[in-house]
Design a protein around this motif. Structure first.
Motif, short mmCIF file in Angstrom:
data_model
loop_
_atom_site.label_atom_id
_atom_site.label_comp_id
_atom_site.label_asym_id
_atom_site.label_seq_id
_atom_site.Cartn_x
_atom_site.Cartn_y
_atom_site.Cartn_z
N LYS A 209 -49.37 4.51 -36.10
CA LYS A 209 -50.15 3.81 -35.08
C LYS A 209 -50.55 4.77 -33.97
CE LYS A 209 -47.57 -0.22 -36.34
NZ LYS A 209 -46.21 -0.72 -36.35
N LEU A 210 -51.61 4.42 -33.28
CA LEU A 210 -51.97 5.11 -32.05
C LEU A 210 -52.32 4.06 -31.01
CD1 LEU A 210 -55.29 5.20 -31.36
CD2 LEU A 210 -55.28 6.74 -33.31
N CYS A 211 -52.12 4.40 -29.75
CA CYS A 211 -52.34 3.44 -28.66
C CYS A 211 -53.29 4.01 -27.62
CB CYS A 211 -51.01 3.08 -27.99
SG CYS A 211 -49.81 2.28 -29.07
N VAL A 212 -53.95 3.11 -26.92
CA VAL A 212 -54.83 3.51 -25.83
C VAL A 212 -54.45 2.76 -24.56
CG1 VAL A 212 -56.75 4.02 -27.38
CG2 VAL A 212 -56.54 1.73 -26.38
N GLY A 213 -54.68 3.40 -23.42
CA GLY A 213 -54.46 2.74 -22.16
C GLY A 213 -55.59 1.77 -21.86
N THR A 214 -55.29 0.78 -21.02
CA THR A 214 -56.29 -0.25 -20.73
C THR A 214 -56.66 -0.32 -19.25
OG1 THR A 214 -54.56 -1.94 -20.52
CG2 THR A 214 -55.55 -1.63 -22.70
N ASN A 215 -56.27 0.71 -18.49
CA ASN A 215 -56.63 0.77 -17.07
C ASN A 215 -56.25 -0.50 -16.34
OD1 ASN A 215 -57.65 1.89 -14.72
ND2 ASN A 215 -59.78 1.40 -15.19
N GLY A 216 -55.00 -0.93 -16.57
CA GLY A 216 -54.52 -2.13 -15.90
C GLY A 216 -55.11 -3.42 -16.43
N GLY A 217 -55.71 -3.37 -17.61
CA GLY A 217 -56.30 -4.57 -18.20
C GLY A 217 -57.76 -4.74 -17.88
N ILE A 218 -58.35 -3.75 -17.20
CA ILE A 218 -59.77 -3.83 -16.87
C ILE A 218 -60.63 -3.62 -18.11
CG2 ILE A 218 -61.64 -2.74 -15.54
CD1 ILE A 218 -59.58 -2.07 -13.40
N VAL A 219 -60.15 -2.76 -19.02
CA VAL A 219 -60.86 -2.50 -20.27
C VAL A 219 -59.86 -2.63 -21.41
CG1 VAL A 219 -62.68 -1.04 -19.33
CG2 VAL A 219 -60.48 -0.02 -19.95
N SER A 220 -60.26 -3.27 -22.50
CA SER A 220 -59.35 -3.45 -23.62
C SER A 220 -60.07 -4.08 -24.80
CB SER A 220 -58.17 -4.34 -23.21
OG SER A 220 -57.19 -4.40 -24.23
N THR A 221 -59.29 -4.24 -25.89
CA THR A 221 -59.75 -5.04 -27.01
C THR A 221 -59.17 -6.44 -26.85
OG1 THR A 221 -57.85 -4.27 -28.27
CG2 THR A 221 -59.92 -3.08 -28.58
N CYS A 222 -59.63 -7.38 -27.70
CA CYS A 222 -59.10 -8.73 -27.60
C CYS A 222 -59.31 -9.50 -28.89
CB CYS A 222 -59.74 -9.46 -26.42
SG CYS A 222 -58.78 -10.87 -25.84
N ASN A 223 -58.95 -10.80 -28.88
CA ASN A 223 -59.07 -11.63 -30.07
C ASN A 223 -60.48 -11.56 -30.65
OD1 ASN A 223 -57.19 -12.93 -27.95
ND2 ASN A 223 -56.42 -13.70 -29.88
N GLY A 224 -60.52 -11.34 -31.96
CA GLY A 224 -61.81 -11.23 -32.64
C GLY A 224 -62.22 -9.80 -32.90
N ASP A 225 -61.55 -8.84 -32.23
CA ASP A 225 -61.87 -7.43 -32.46
C ASP A 225 -61.05 -6.82 -33.58
OD1 ASP A 225 -63.84 -7.09 -30.51
OD2 ASP A 225 -62.36 -6.82 -28.93
N SER A 226 -60.02 -7.52 -34.05
CA SER A 226 -59.15 -6.99 -35.09
C SER A 226 -59.93 -6.43 -36.26
CB SER A 226 -58.24 -8.10 -35.63
OG SER A 226 -57.21 -8.38 -34.73
N GLY A 227 -59.46 -5.29 -36.76
CA GLY A 227 -60.12 -4.67 -37.91
C GLY A 227 -61.27 -3.76 -37.54
N GLY A 228 -61.71 -3.84 -36.28
CA GLY A 228 -62.85 -3.04 -35.85
C GLY A 228 -62.51 -1.57 -35.67
#
Length: 281
Positions: A209-228
């Motif tokens: 796995k690899l992870c990315v920061g989300t800048n405190g939740g300002i930018v991120s992935t969410c429901n429906g993005d899975s598999g992208g």
């Protein structure tokens, strides 16, 4: 802090006939330090423009679930394992920007019952969260083209500190109840697995796995993005898919917790064996 984990794919689902209703396909599963949740969106992103993400596809799962994916080779789509697990029918759309606009020029939609889930997929700790979907024929169009995958020699690269771009139709906020009709994208920074492990625990975070920061939740992935696809731009200027949207925190897409992806470089041989993809040295 211990936290639940949420897999980003199926929970961000809308019905094929009524996109106003959110309809999860998978229940949340509990693990130590976290609960995997299948679903994600793009939060804080920008709208894509025509031809920007020719490799991006939408994957409807049995007419009820919604995932993302990427065209990687001829008639093969790469997606998350939890987008395939337990299902028998997938409808794949390429060349789309506004998913609800069925009259977009160049848009192509096909159905298939042919998918391969990784044989060691583990939904409990969200490991080997990868699958390929075989389309019945070549997928072509003015805004459809495959994305490049990492070369075999980059398997040991951790990518920490690099900027990576993720795209999808996932929810645009925790308050949203449906996917976003417009394809969106956002740039995120890869963090160390050690940092990610402090949020999700060592039972979940590993070298696959690899992870990315989300800048405190300002930018991120969410429901429906899975598999992208999560892509980086290599020195030749071409995008390369390095991650598959997998999971995030059950506290919400805007919680500030890292977003987690399946590390594509670790599965190049598996992808080649199941698709015929020509591995780069």
């Amino acid at each position: 802090m211990r936290v639940l984990i949420v897999v980003l794919c199926f929970a961000a689902v809308a019905q094929a006939t009524s996109w106003a209703n959110l309809k999860p396909l998978h229940r949340v599963m509990h693990v130590k330090r976290g609960v995997p949740q299948y679903d994600r969106r793009i939060i804080g992103g920008e709208n894509a423009v025509e031809g920007q993400f020719k490799y991006q596809v939408a994957v409807q799962v049995e007419g009820a679930g919604f995932c993302g994916g990427s065209l990687i080779y001829e008639n093969y789509v790469l997606t998350a394992g939890h987008c395939v697990k337990g299902a028998n029918l997938w409808t794949v759309t390429g060349g789309a920007l506004n998913f609800l606009n069925l009259n977009e020029p160049g848009r192509v939609t096909v159905g298939t019952q042919n998918a391969t889930l990784h044989e060691n997929y583990n939904g409990l700790v969200i490991n080997n969260d990868i699958a390929v979907i075989r389309l019945p024929a070549g997928f072509t169009g003015p805004n459809i083209a495959p994305v490049r995958l990492p070369s075999a020699s980059t398997a040991s690269d951790d990518l920490v500190g690099q900027t990576a771009r993720v795209s999808g139709w996932g929810k645009s906020s925790d308050a949203s109840i449906t996917i976003n009709p417009d394809l969106k994208f956002v740039d995120l920074t890869v963090i160390t697995n050690e940092e990610c492990e402090t949020y999700y625990g060592s039972l979940v975070i590993n070298a696959n796995k690899l992870c990315v920061g989300t800048n405190g939740g300002i930018v991120s992935t969410c429901n429906g993005d899975s598999g992208g696809p999560l892509v980086i731009t290599e020195s030749d200027g071409e995008p390369t898919e390095v991650g598959i949207v997998s999971f995030g925190s059950s506290l919400g897409c805007e919680s500030g917790y890292p977003a987690a992806f399946t590390r594509v470089a670790n599965y190049i041989d598996w992808i080649a064996a199941n698709t015929g993809y020509p591995v780069r040295p």
